[in-house]
Scaffold this motif. Structure first.
Motif: not given
Length: 230
Positions: A136-153, A178-183
């Motif tokens: 699912x493309x939703x898996x890709x979205x979660x990966x992207x948001x996880x990466x952006x959280x690393x950048x922001x950190x 990220x939680x919204x998409x993961x749900x």
């Protein structure tokens, strides 16, 4: 995009097959390999049907790939990935790079949700989309948001130095998005099938959240005097 879709901006990767065939800038290599393996592009298929999952019927993906296309695409993907890894290890990003990445990438939810809506995961057999057909493309979205959280950190301490409350809001906003998409993804994995209308509604909600977060990031960047690249 491929050269056929966007000649000016297509990735400059050309596949030359062992038999002399040439695919000029066919698009992203993940998409080429996936559509070759799953038979979603006639140009990359052998057209030889085979009951690959041994379920007694010919269904989606039950076709042999064109081996020469698969070999050329896999080889090119390996070469590009190695080149990217080398470039990434040598790159020294600065705060402008980080804030630009956040401002550019966070507000892209509607694009990804539209791709999910048009995929087999929502549209079913009516879908003509060639990639994201088995994951699912939703898996890709979660990966992207996880990466952006690393950048922001990495830049969050800078944000805290000029506006602690805003910095915390950005952090919680990214986490909540990220939680919204993961749900949604979890429900889909458990068998829930969303309609195109529901996908549009969820995409609009994700985009609204992302837009608000991006505004907060831009404000912090301005307080820090950090330029956002065009």
């Amino acid at each position: 995009a491929s050269a056929a879709e966007d000649p000016a901006n297509a990735a400059p990767v050309t596949l030359t097959l062992a038999d002399g065939r040439v695919f000029d800038r066919p698009g992203n290599l993940f998409g080429v390999t996936e559509s070759t393996l799953w038979g979603t592009s006639p140009d990359y298929s052998s057209a030889v049907a085979a009951d690959l999952d041994d379920d007694g019927a010919l269904g989606f993906g039950d076709v042999l790939p064109d081996a020469l296309v698969l070999a050329a695409a896999a080889r090119a993907l390996d070469e590009q990935a190695r080149a990217l890894q080398t470039a990434a290890q040598a790159w020294q990003p600065n705060p402008s790079d980080a804030f630009t990445a956040l401002v550019v990438m966070v507000p892209t939810m509607s694009e990804y949700f539209a791709s999910w809506r048009d995929s087999r995961f929502v549209a079913g057999n009516a879908s003509t989309q060639r990639d994201f057909v088995v994951i699912s493309r939703l898996a890709d979205v979660q990966d992207i948001l996880s990466g952006l959280r690393v950048v922001y950190g990495q830049v969050q301490p800078m944000a805290q130095s000029v506006h602690a409350d805003q910095a915390a809001l950005i952090d919680s906003g990214l986490s909540d998005l990220l939680d919204f998409v993961a749900t949604i993804a979890t429900a889909e994995a458990e068998g829930r099938r969303y309609t195109p209308e529901e996908a549009d509604m969820l995409g609009a909600e994700a985009q609204n959240r992302a837009t608000a977060i991006t505004g907060q990031i831009s404000q912090v960047a301005a307080l820090l005097g950090i330029d956002i690249a065009d």
